[in-house]
Design a protein around this motif. Structure first.
Motif, PDB file in Angstrom:
ATOM      1  N   ARG A 474      78.365  37.345  32.522  1.00 15.02           N
ATOM      2  CA  ARG A 474      77.703  38.548  32.048  1.00 15.02           C
ATOM      3  C   ARG A 474      76.220  38.577  32.467  1.00 15.02           C
ATOM      4  N   ILE A 475      75.566  37.434  32.325  1.00 16.11           N
ATOM      5  CA  ILE A 475      74.152  37.346  32.702  1.00 16.11           C
ATOM      6  C   ILE A 475      73.998  37.660  34.185  1.00 16.11           C
ATOM      7  N   ARG A 476      74.896  37.073  34.962  1.00 12.41           N
ATOM      8  CA  ARG A 476      74.865  37.289  36.399  1.00 12.41           C
ATOM      9  C   ARG A 476      75.051  38.775  36.703  1.00 12.41           C
ATOM     10  N   GLN A 477      76.014  39.370  36.007  1.00 16.19           N
ATOM     11  CA  GLN A 477      76.320  40.778  36.205  1.00 16.19           C
ATOM     12  C   GLN A 477      75.086  41.650  35.909  1.00 16.19           C
ATOM     13  N   ILE A 478      74.436  41.340  34.786  1.00 15.79           N
ATOM     14  CA  ILE A 478      73.246  42.119  34.404  1.00 15.79           C
ATOM     15  C   ILE A 478      72.155  41.972  35.459  1.00 15.79           C
ATOM     16  N   ALA A 479      71.972  40.737  35.917  1.00 13.87           N
ATOM     17  CA  ALA A 479      70.923  40.489  36.917  1.00 13.87           C
ATOM     18  C   ALA A 479      71.190  41.276  38.190  1.00 13.87           C
ATOM     19  N   ILE A 480      72.466  41.375  38.570  1.00 16.19           N
ATOM     20  CA  ILE A 480      72.810  42.153  39.765  1.00 16.19           C
ATOM     21  C   ILE A 480      72.526  43.633  39.509  1.00 16.19           C
ATOM     22  N   LYS A 482      70.444  44.908  37.529  1.00 16.18           N
ATOM     23  CA  LYS A 482      69.002  45.184  37.456  1.00 16.18           C
ATOM     24  C   LYS A 482      68.322  44.931  38.792  1.00 16.18           C
ATOM     25  N   GLY A 483      69.108  44.522  39.757  1.00 18.93           N
ATOM     26  CA  GLY A 483      68.521  44.305  41.079  1.00 18.93           C
ATOM     27  C   GLY A 483      67.671  43.057  41.175  1.00 18.93           C
ATOM     28  N   LEU A 484      67.906  42.116  40.261  1.00 18.21           N
ATOM     29  CA  LEU A 484      67.125  40.883  40.311  1.00 18.21           C
ATOM     30  C   LEU A 484      67.667  39.917  41.346  1.00 18.21           C
ATOM     31  N   ILE A 485      68.970  39.984  41.554  1.00 13.84           N
ATOM     32  CA  ILE A 485      69.587  39.093  42.543  1.00 13.84           C
ATOM     33  C   ILE A 485      70.558  39.910  43.387  1.00 13.84           C
ATOM     34  N   PRO A 486      70.768  39.515  44.641  1.00 11.12           N
ATOM     35  CA  PRO A 486      71.772  40.190  45.464  1.00 11.12           C
ATOM     36  C   PRO A 486      73.155  39.922  44.893  1.00 11.12           C
ATOM     37  N   ALA A 487      74.081  40.861  45.085  1.00 11.80           N
ATOM     38  CA  ALA A 487      75.403  40.746  44.478  1.00 11.80           C
ATOM     39  C   ALA A 487      76.184  39.545  44.997  1.00 11.80           C
ATOM     40  N   ASP A 488      75.862  39.112  46.200  1.00 10.24           N
ATOM     41  CA  ASP A 488      76.700  38.065  46.789  1.00 10.24           C
ATOM     42  C   ASP A 488      76.065  36.684  46.701  1.00 10.24           C
ATOM     43  N   VAL A 489      74.962  36.582  45.969  1.00  6.21           N
ATOM     44  CA  VAL A 489      74.265  35.300  45.974  1.00  6.21           C
ATOM     45  C   VAL A 489      75.057  34.250  45.194  1.00  6.21           C
ATOM     46  N   ASP A 490      74.945  33.012  45.673  1.00  5.78           N
ATOM     47  CA  ASP A 490      75.659  31.920  45.024  1.00  5.78           C
ATOM     48  C   ASP A 490      74.672  31.164  44.134  1.00  5.78           C
ATOM     49  N   LEU A 491      74.901  31.182  42.837  1.00  6.99           N
ATOM     50  CA  LEU A 491      73.948  30.545  41.928  1.00  6.99           C
ATOM     51  C   LEU A 491      74.626  29.445  41.112  1.00  6.99           C
ATOM     52  N   SER A 492      73.845  28.375  40.867  1.00 15.15           N
ATOM     53  CA  SER A 492      74.361  27.321  39.991  1.00 15.15           C
ATOM     54  C   SER A 492      74.249  27.816  38.548  1.00 15.15           C
ATOM     55  N   ASP A 493      74.908  27.098  37.629  1.00 10.48           N
ATOM     56  CA  ASP A 493      74.809  27.470  36.210  1.00 10.48           C
ATOM     57  C   ASP A 493      73.360  27.498  35.752  1.00 10.48           C
ATOM     58  N   ALA A 494      72.616  26.449  36.156  1.00  9.25           N
ATOM     59  CA  ALA A 494      71.214  26.358  35.727  1.00  9.25           C
ATOM     60  C   ALA A 494      70.415  27.537  36.254  1.00  9.25           C
ATOM     61  N   GLU A 495      70.721  27.942  37.477  1.00 11.34           N
ATOM     62  CA  GLU A 495      69.990  29.077  38.053  1.00 11.34           C
ATOM     63  C   GLU A 495      70.320  30.371  37.310  1.00 11.34           C
ATOM     64  N   ILE A 496      71.580  30.497  36.931  1.00 12.20           N
ATOM     65  CA  ILE A 496      71.958  31.687  36.147  1.00 12.20           C
ATOM     66  C   ILE A 496      71.220  31.694  34.814  1.00 12.20           C
ATOM     67  N   ASP A 497      71.187  30.544  34.175  1.00 14.24           N
ATOM     68  CA  ASP A 497      70.496  30.461  32.883  1.00 14.24           C
ATOM     69  C   ASP A 497      69.038  30.876  33.027  1.00 14.24           C
ATOM     70  N   GLN A 498      68.437  30.484  34.128  1.00 12.90           N
ATOM     71  CA  GLN A 498      67.021  30.806  34.345  1.00 12.90           C
ATOM     72  C   GLN A 498      66.777  32.306  34.461  1.00 12.90           C
ATOM     73  N   LEU A 499      67.826  33.038  34.824  1.00  7.53           N
ATOM     74  CA  LEU A 499      67.664  34.492  34.960  1.00  7.53           C
ATOM     75  C   LEU A 499      67.180  35.128  33.654  1.00  7.53           C
ATOM     76  N   LEU A 500      67.533  34.498  32.544  1.00 10.22           N
ATOM     77  CA  LEU A 500      67.123  35.022  31.240  1.00 10.22           C
ATOM     78  C   LEU A 500      65.612  35.159  31.139  1.00 10.22           C
ATOM     79  N   PHE A 501      64.919  34.265  31.842  1.00 15.79           N
ATOM     80  CA  PHE A 501      63.457  34.246  31.735  1.00 15.79           C
ATOM     81  C   PHE A 501      62.798  35.159  32.742  1.00 15.79           C
ATOM     82  N   ARG A 502      63.605  35.805  33.569  1.00 18.78           N
ATOM     83  CA  ARG A 502      63.002  36.650  34.597  1.00 18.78           C
ATOM     84  C   ARG A 502      62.492  37.946  33.981  1.00 18.78           C
ATOM     85  N   PRO A 503      61.254  38.310  34.343  1.00 16.65           N
ATOM     86  CA  PRO A 503      60.772  39.602  33.869  1.00 16.65           C
ATOM     87  C   PRO A 503      61.698  40.674  34.425  1.00 16.65           C
TER      88      PRO A 503
END
Lengths: 713, 154, 122
Positions: A474-480, A482-503
């Protein structure tokens, strides 16, 4: 009273402590401790608030506190069983009381609905009879004693002659009374003639020093009514043989025809509904028997036995500032002495070392004045947790550990908002609803653990929930979205978690009445960073999430690595540095355009050139000539390239924002031994993407240098 | 200090005149804390071009603004002869680098003329008035506007 | 010499109020934060009169009264109990413990001073 305003301020200050004690006690009760002293401490807190509030005519506060106190009194006496529901009600009442104190202090309107709802609930607990057992009259009327007693000689013109036969018993003396004072008080009412009866005196052999042998016969001519005469003896009623006779009433001439006085007990305060605030005990019961004391068990350990001193924080801050100057001065002198280039005599070297040592000790001592336990802050969170759970329809308990951990007072103040936010998040979004929890085989009641402890010179605060864990898809979906990450990017769990802190991860549109997981987490992180702290997440699906905040013990000093960047000197907090390495060419590799990776302990770490990231004009230098600081940032590791490491030392933190403003990638400044300002790097800020807010100039320069570096490498 | 002003109706205010890019400016003396000789600054990242950096003023870290650059002249090449005028505005302490501090001027409000110019332009928006003297026009620097200019640029 | 009053109350507010009121009437006030502190201060200052709260941590007001009455020095000092609790049994107990007088909080300065006067003659 001239000092009344100051005392009022004292009252509200004290209320803060009392509310804290109240919450603490209620917390213990919620934890199953219904011991006498625990309940009594809670009672006492409410009671003291009531007592003080009465002195300032804060009637709403008094009224509520009184009902609250009555319930607590019933629990104390064992009449009421402190079941879970009742304790929950008491906690709500505690919240309401805190609100009433606050609104009384600010002289702002309070939430009358909340007060009456809670008040009604408390009275319902008391049942019909006990609801309002005493009507308190809290206006500080200038009570005089006639008020309590019937004025039988209302229209008495002229004067009355009384004869008073007064024979003290030994208890009268034992309880601190003095017949002379009483006789003087009678003298104040009119003309008196006193005769002492010495006939009771024994011979010297039989004389008991604590015995009572004297009696007096007093004739009083006074215009005061009989009530006033009796009033003189109110405190000694029952402690003496007293006979007051009206010999002659001036007006009517009727010396003996007065009706018999009602027994004073009829006017005892416990029977009277409209007592004045000053009442006097007319109870006749007084004997020499061993006095009964309720709390016969040994007194509990004295909690506040140590004398304390309340000091204005500003004064401490000024002291801290001066001590900071002392530290800088010490470093400057040492450096200047070294710069002279003369070999030091052992004496000077020792003296300099002593100076350094003493300055450090003074500093540590002064810093200690600023720290305080996180207890009060944590206890505020119980309320946040309770309210959040109520609104979100969750069943939750907040477990607190390590509340004695001490942190800089300023850190505590600034931690309140981020912590509130995170506790709300943990309950609102971390914990599942009771049905879901049951299905998952968990207890319906979720647990959020708020803990604090010391960890190698820092303070670690953790918020751990036993909920469902972060919903990473879900976090990944929201980030996509919101245009924070490209739809096809490969992220580790830790990287996904970090998305929460992204402005920009969360926007105003997703703010609920509480707050969504992720809402404002960038703000939380920024606040923590501003305190020189760092925040990280660990989450396991189905088991829950843990947010860890690592904070410096004090805001005033920092252990730093002093590094060189071209002409500039900067400081990197040691806490985040894993190691400093001179890289070998083989460990460096290119990725795409301009990005360099450093191979370290089996990982490829992105290399960030600190000077370049900060837009400092530096001459391009080969990476192999630089030093890489391996730092932990936002749960991942990066290599920070600097020109060289100069020194490792404790530096005094100076605000940059006070006179200037916050700078991306810089947390604060310090003053080095040469008196020059050095900036302190914020590793998390640096590890992020370069700030888009950077000026055109520095950005173009960045790019130019990037090109140059490519050529040079 | 000049002798007591004779005009009773409008009390005179004191201004410190400073030289920026060869021109006369002045600053309300109530804003001035002290003057200091130039000493090397520490560069601040992502800063506007007129921000020379930061220096240590008895333990306070204060930003130093190049007034010449702020007003659109060439940036100064600081030497030992340059002076930092330390000013205070809404609890912020800031250094203004100037070529020299000249003298104290006693000015009555009626001597002050409005400064023409666009508000958008920092070279004029930070000037809140003009004083005509025998020696020519002296521009009054609005300390508050200088500070807001510094705060606005991100 | 001013008359010494020892005021024992765990509430800082009440202590401040007592001290401010009594000092205005030219008493010299010593304050104590709980019963144990109270007994210590009692021994130190040997006051003319003691005003004590009932419900306090460490040692309550009854304990204070017993401590003073059961001691050997200045044991017949007037002791005025100051409490918001006006329950009859509580007063009874204070009386039996040996309290001299009783004032219900919140007090106003007139009543406080007049009780003091009636008990101590000051």
């Amino acid at each position: 009273m001239a000092a009344l305003d100051a005392i009022r301020a004292t009252f509200f200050e004290e209320c803060e402590d009392l509310i804290e004690a109240l919450n603490e006690g209620l917390g213990e009760m919620a934890g199953g401790d219904h011991g006498g002293e625990t309940v009594n401490a809670v009672f006492r807190a409410v009671h003291s608030i009531k007592g003080g509030a009465g002195s300032f005519g804060l009637n709403d506060l008094v009224g509520f506190a009184h009902t609250f106190e009555t319930v607590l009194d019933r629990i104390r006496s064992g009449d009421l069983e402190p079941a879970d529901e009742l304790i929950a009600l008491l906690q709500r009442a505690g919240d309401v009381l805190a609100d009433l104190v606050e609104t009384a202090r600010d002289e702002s309107p309070f939430d009358a609905a909340a007060v009456s709802t809670t008040s009604d609930a408390l009275e319902a607990v008391l049942g019909e009879e006990g609801a309002v057992e005493e009507e308190f009259v809290f206006d500080a009327v200038g009570a005089d004693f006639d008020f309590a007693l019937p004025d039988l000689d209302d229209d008495e013109p002229g004067s009355t002659t009384y004869t008073i036969a007064f024979a003290p018993r030994r208890d009268l003396y034992a309880t601190g009374h003095e017949p002379l004072v009483l006789i003087e008080a009678l003298a104040d009412l009119g003309e008196i003639a006193v005769a002492v009866d010495l006939s009771g005196l024994p011979g010297i052999d039989a004389f008991d020093w604590e015995g009572s042998y004297l009696a007096w016969e007093i004739t009083l001519v006074s215009s005061e009514p009989e009530g006033a005469v009796r009033e003189v003896f109110e405190f000694v009623d029952g402690l003496c043989d007293l006979e007051i006779t009206v010999v002659r009433s001036g007006g009517s001439g009727d010396a003996t025809g007065l009706p018999e006085l009602p027994d004073l007990d009829d006017f005892a305060p416990d029977d009277a509904a409209d007592l004045p605030d000053l009442s006097v005990e007319p109870s006749p019961a007084a004997s020499a028997e061993t006095p009964a004391r309720e709390n016969a068990e040994p007194a509990p350990a004295r909690k506040d036995a140590r004398a304390t001193l309340r000091v204005d924080v500003d004064r401490i801050d000024r002291l801290i500032n001066t001590v900071g100057e002392l530290i800088i001065n010490q470093a400057m002198i040492t450096q200047r002495v070294r710069e002279i280039g003369v070999p030091l005599t052992p004496e000077i070297a020792t003296d300099l070392d002593d100076y350094k040592q003493l300055a450090r000790e003074v500093q540590e001592g002064v810093m200690g004045l600023r720290t305080q336990p996180v207890k009060q802050l944590f206890q505020r969170m119980t309320r946040i947790a309770r309210e959040t759970a109520d609104v979100a329809g969750k069943s939750a308990q907040l477990v607190i550990e390590g509340e004695e951990t001490e942190v800089d007072k300023k850190v505590i103040e600034k931690l309140a908002d981020p912590l509130t936010h995170m506790i709300r998040n943990s309950i609102d979004h971390g914990l599942e609803v009771p049905e879901k929890r049951r299905e998952a085989g968990k207890p319906e009641r979720g647990t959020v653990k708020l803990t604090a402890c010391y960890k190698s010179g820092d303070v670690l605060i953790r918020i751990a929930d036993d909920g469902a864990g972060l919903n990473r898809p879900r976090i990944r979906q929201i980030a996509i979205e919101k245009g924070l990450i490209p739809a096809d990017v490969d992220l580790s769990d830790a990287e996904i978690d970090q998305l929460l802190f992204r402005p920009g991860f969360s926007t105003a549109a997703s703010v609920t009445s509480l707050s969504g997981r992720g809402v404002g987490m960038d703000v939380v992180r920024t606040s923590i960073a501003a305190l020189g702290g760092r925040i990280s997440i660990a989450s396991t699906p189905g088991e829950g999430s843990v947010f860890s905040i690592l904070l410096p013990l004090t805001l005033a000093v920092l252990d730093g690595m002093v590094v060189r960047l071209g002409e500039e000197t900067m400081v990197v907090p040691i806490a985040c540095i894993e190691e400093a390495i001179r890289p070998r060419k083989d460990d460096l590799s290119r990725l795409g355009t301009g990005r360099t990776l450093f191979f370290n302990r089996g990982d490829y770490l992105p290399v960030i050139d600190l000077a370049e990231r900060l837009g400092h004009p530096t001459r391009a230098k080969k990476l192999t000539k630089k030093t890489l600081l391996i730092i932990q940032s936002n749960g991942s590791r990066v290599a920070l390239a600097v020109d060289g490491v100069v020194d490792k030392r404790q530096v005094v933190i100076k605000s940059l924002a006070k006179n200037y403003r916050h700078i991306a990638g810089i947390s604060a400044a310090t003053i080095l031994g040469d008196g020059k300002v050095a900036l302190i790097v914020d590793p998390d800020g640096i590890a992020e993407d370069p700030p888009s807010a950077g000026s055109m100039r520095s950005r173009t320069e960045d790019e130019t240098r990037r090109e140059e570096k490519k050529d040079a490498a | 200090m000049p002798p007591e002003a004779e005009t009773l109706a409008a009390p005179a205010e004191l201004y410190a005149t400073v030289i920026v890019a060869g021109q006369d400016f002045c600053i309300d003396i109530k804003r001035v804390r002290e003057n200091r000789r130039w000493s090397p600054t520490t560069t601040l990242p992502h800063a506007p071009h007129y921000l020379m950096g930061t220096m240590n003023l008895r333990g306070e870290v204060i930003p130093i603004i190049d007034l010449a650059a702020l007003f659109g002249f060439a940036r100064i090449e600081p030497t030992d002869r340059h002076v930092i005028v330390i000013i205070e505005h809404e609890e912020k302490i800031i250094g203004l680098a100037v070529e020299a501090v000249r003298r104290i001027l006693s000015v009555t409000p009626d001597q002050i003329r409005d400064a023409p110019g666009a508000k958008r332009d920092t070279s004029t928006s930070c000037i809140r008035g003009l004083i005509t003297t025998d020696g020519g026009v002296i521009r009054i620097i609005s300390v508050g506007d200088v500070v807001s200019a510094m705060e606005e640029v991100l | 010499m001013k008359a010494q009053v020892l005021a024992i109350d765990d509430s800082r507010t009440i202590r401040s109020l007592l001290a401010a009121t009594l000092e205005e009437y030219d008493f010299e006030v010593t304050t104590a934060v709980d019963g144990v502190d109270g007994l210590e201060k009692f021994a130190e200052t040997s006051p003319r009169v003691v005003i004590t709260d009932i419900n306090m941590p460490n040692l309550d007001g009854f304990g204070v009264i017993e401590g003073i009455r059961g001691g050997s020095v200045n044991k017949t000092v007037p002791i005025i109990v100051l409490s918001t609790e006006s329950g009859a049994d509580l007063k009874d107990r204070a009386r039996r413990a040996g309290a001299t007088g009783w004032i219900v909080k919140p007090f106003d300065e007139t009543s406080l001073v007049s009780v003091l006067k009636r008990i101590t003659g000051i």
